[in-house]
Scaffold this motif. Structure first.
Motif, short mmCIF file in Angstrom:
data_model
loop_
_atom_site.label_atom_id
_atom_site.label_comp_id
_atom_site.label_asym_id
_atom_site.label_seq_id
_atom_site.Cartn_x
_atom_site.Cartn_y
_atom_site.Cartn_z
N CYS A 146 0.84 -1.20 0.00
CA CYS A 146 0.00 0.00 0.00
C CYS A 146 0.88 1.25 0.00
CB CYS A 146 -0.88 0.09 1.25
SG CYS A 146 -1.70 -1.41 1.77
N VAL A 147 1.99 1.20 0.72
CA VAL A 147 2.82 2.40 0.90
C VAL A 147 3.39 2.91 -0.42
CG1 VAL A 147 5.00 1.18 1.41
CG2 VAL A 147 4.55 3.40 2.47
N SER A 148 3.61 2.02 -1.40
CA SER A 148 4.16 2.44 -2.69
C SER A 148 3.22 3.40 -3.41
CB SER A 148 4.39 1.24 -3.62
OG SER A 148 5.38 0.39 -3.13
N CYS A 149 1.93 3.26 -3.21
CA CYS A 149 0.97 4.08 -3.93
C CYS A 149 0.27 5.11 -3.03
CB CYS A 149 -0.08 3.20 -4.60
SG CYS A 149 0.64 1.99 -5.73
N HIS A 150 0.22 4.86 -1.73
CA HIS A 150 -0.51 5.76 -0.83
C HIS A 150 0.38 6.47 0.19
CE1 HIS A 150 -4.31 4.64 -2.51
NE2 HIS A 150 -4.16 3.37 -2.23
N GLY A 151 1.67 6.16 0.23
CA GLY A 151 2.55 6.79 1.20
C GLY A 151 2.29 6.29 2.61
N ARG A 152 2.85 7.02 3.60
CA ARG A 152 2.74 6.58 5.01
C ARG A 152 1.39 6.95 5.61
NH1 ARG A 152 7.36 4.43 7.63
NH2 ARG A 152 5.83 3.88 9.20
N ILE A 153 0.36 6.23 5.16
CA ILE A 153 -1.01 6.45 5.65
C ILE A 153 -1.05 6.35 7.18
CG2 ILE A 153 -3.29 5.35 5.74
CD1 ILE A 153 -3.25 6.56 3.12
N TRP A 169 2.96 7.95 -14.10
CA TRP A 169 3.30 7.33 -12.82
C TRP A 169 3.05 5.81 -12.86
CZ3 TRP A 169 -0.28 5.21 -9.20
CH2 TRP A 169 0.29 4.85 -7.98
N CYS A 170 1.89 5.42 -13.40
CA CYS A 170 1.60 3.98 -13.52
C CYS A 170 2.69 3.31 -14.35
CB CYS A 170 0.27 3.70 -14.23
SG CYS A 170 -1.18 4.58 -13.65
N LEU A 171 3.00 3.93 -15.51
CA LEU A 171 3.95 3.31 -16.44
C LEU A 171 5.35 3.25 -15.86
CD1 LEU A 171 2.75 4.73 -19.86
CD2 LEU A 171 2.99 2.31 -19.27
N ASP A 172 5.71 4.23 -15.08
CA ASP A 172 7.03 4.27 -14.49
C ASP A 172 7.28 3.01 -13.66
OD1 ASP A 172 9.28 5.98 -14.47
OD2 ASP A 172 8.97 6.27 -12.31
N CYS A 173 6.29 2.60 -12.90
CA CYS A 173 6.45 1.38 -12.12
C CYS A 173 6.29 0.15 -13.01
CB CYS A 173 5.46 1.32 -10.96
SG CYS A 173 5.61 -0.21 -10.01
N HIS A 174 5.35 0.18 -13.95
CA HIS A 174 5.15 -1.00 -14.80
C HIS A 174 6.41 -1.34 -15.60
CE1 HIS A 174 0.52 -1.62 -14.88
NE2 HIS A 174 0.97 -1.37 -13.67
N ARG A 175 7.20 -0.31 -15.96
CA ARG A 175 8.41 -0.56 -16.73
C ARG A 175 9.52 -1.11 -15.85
NH1 ARG A 175 7.53 4.90 -19.47
NH2 ARG A 175 6.32 4.31 -21.31
N ASN A 176 9.49 -0.78 -14.57
CA ASN A 176 10.56 -1.19 -13.67
C ASN A 176 9.98 -1.48 -12.28
OD1 ASN A 176 13.08 -1.59 -12.49
ND2 ASN A 176 13.34 0.59 -12.06
#
Ligand code: HEC
Ligand code: HEC
Ligand code: HEC
Ligand code: HEC
Ligand code: HEC
Length: 226
Positions: A146-153, A169-176
């Motif tokens: 969760c923290v990768s997409c929502h930070g320190r909730i 942003w989505c693609l940045d993670c999908h590529r790597n």
């Protein structure tokens, strides 16, 4: 007799090359021009009940899934119904003459919701447009926390959008994806970190050796625009 000059045999190759380069440019323009990096980051609307993740998920140490119960099975994480809250709050500060009137006042809208059987009108924080497809369960079962997409909730008094949720942003993670992968058992652990001095790619391999799925996130348009 030859009607077309021999060099035209190269045409399909040239056309394919032009398409590849053109396609790349289109992707680039769409991803980086139409989808700016900072859309909505920091958005933190005031909620009808002053619910604090810092208190409940942080200090009280409650797991995210206690309230967002379907997040691993469903495309949506869902905000919990009042009933989930009343598991505890039916026995906390309910007396009108409670000595802690400040906390009681903070809880009043929750008690009203319960008494009148009306859901709390939570204001939605994160939103992507309908033409893009997003699903929670597939990300969690791949080992994205969760923290990768929502930070320190767990440190937020009021939920705030931490990431742009843009296409780039989505693609940045999908590529790597490797730097964002962890054991599936740790997806809700906000403080988890990859063991020091481990290379993300090598660590991802050890996850697969331990039975986790090998991930290939979609980069093609149809993967997210269905
Ligand atoms: C005690 C119940 C509870 C727990 C535990 C809990 N949440 Fe929540 N969560 C809520 C409620 C209620 C809301 C809606 C109000 C708000 O936004 O603060 C919410 C909202 C959210 C939102 C924003 C939803 C939107 O509108 O976009 C995110 C993201 C979120 N929670 C993530 C988490 C994560 C991650 C954890 C674990 C670290 C967690 N929550 C633990 C009850 C809970
Ligand atoms: C596991 C038990 C538990 C659950 C479930 C729970 N809470 Fe709480 N909540 C607490 C405790 C403990 C406190 C601290 C009470 C105190 O300060 O005396 C608290 C405090 C609060 C406060 C007061 C904060 C303040 O300003 O003092 C609010 C508002 C609140 N909770 C809302 C919610 C909502 C909304 C939900 C459901 C989404 C929820 N709680 C679910 C245990 C729980
Ligand atoms: C890969 C990124 C990603 C991960 C990992 C992730 N989320 Fe989300 N979350 C999103 C996006 C994007 C949205 C907005 C979805 C939409 O608008 O349809 C969202 C929306 C939400 C919402 C609002 C309600 C909903 O379902 O749309 C809640 C609550 C939430 N997330 C909680 C969590 C919790 C809890 C976890 C971990 C168990 C988690 N999320 C993990 C990206 C993520
Ligand atoms: C932090 C990394 C990360 C982010 C950010 C992220 N994803 Fe993913 N996504 C993944 C991983 C890992 C997978 C799993 C791929 C697999 O299982 O092979 C995945 C899979 C998917 C899938 C495939 C689902 C299926 O049925 O196969 C879709 C669709 C998707 N993501 C959409 C999105 C969208 C839309 C966003 C942005 C709003 C997003 N993702 C953001 C890492 C991420
Ligand atoms: C990993 C998921 C993903 C992939 C792959 C993807 N998109 Fe997107 N796309 C999104 C998301 C999420 C949005 C919404 C972004 C926002 O709201 O800022 C979006 C928005 C768009 C938009 C609208 C721009 C706007 O201003 O709202 C277009 C057009 C688009 N994408 C085209 C494409 C094309 C063409 C491809 C293939 C080259 C593609 N997308 C691949 C996730 C993806």
């Amino acid at each position: 007799m030859q009607i077309f000059p021999r060099t035209l045999n190269l045409l399909p190759l040239v056309a394919a090359l032009a398409l590849a380069v053109g396609g790349g440019v289109v992707t680039f323009v769409v991803a980086y021009y139409f989808s700016p990096w900072n859309t909505q980051v920091g958005y933190a609307p005031t909620q009808p009940v002053p619910f604090s993740h810092r208190l409940h998920a942080g200090q009280l140490g409650m797991d995210c899934r206690y309230c967002h119960a379907n997040v691993e099975r469903s495309y949506e994480a869902m905000v919990p119904p009042t009933q989930t809250c009343m598991g505890c709050h039916a026995a906390l500060h309910t007396d009108p003459s409670d000595p802690d009137q400040a906390t009681r006042a903070a809880l009043q809208p929750l008690f009203d919701s319960w008494a009148h059987d009306e859901p709390v009108q939570w204001v939605r924080v994160h939103n992507i447009p309908d033409h893009a497809y997003f699903e929670h369960s597939v990300h969690l079962s791949a080992g994205v926390g969760c923290v990768s997409c929502h930070g320190r909730i767990d440190q937020m008094e009021v939920v705030r959008q931490d990431q742009p949720l843009s296409m780039a942003w989505c693609l940045d993670c999908h590529r790597n994806p490797e730097p964002n992968l962890r054991p599936v058992s740790e997806v809700t652990n906000m403080g988890w970190e990859r063991p020091e001095d481990t290379d993300p790619a090598e660590y991802a391999e050890t996850l697969v050796e331990n039975g986790q799925r090998y991930v290939i996130p979609p980069e093609n348009c149809g993967g997210c625009h269905r």
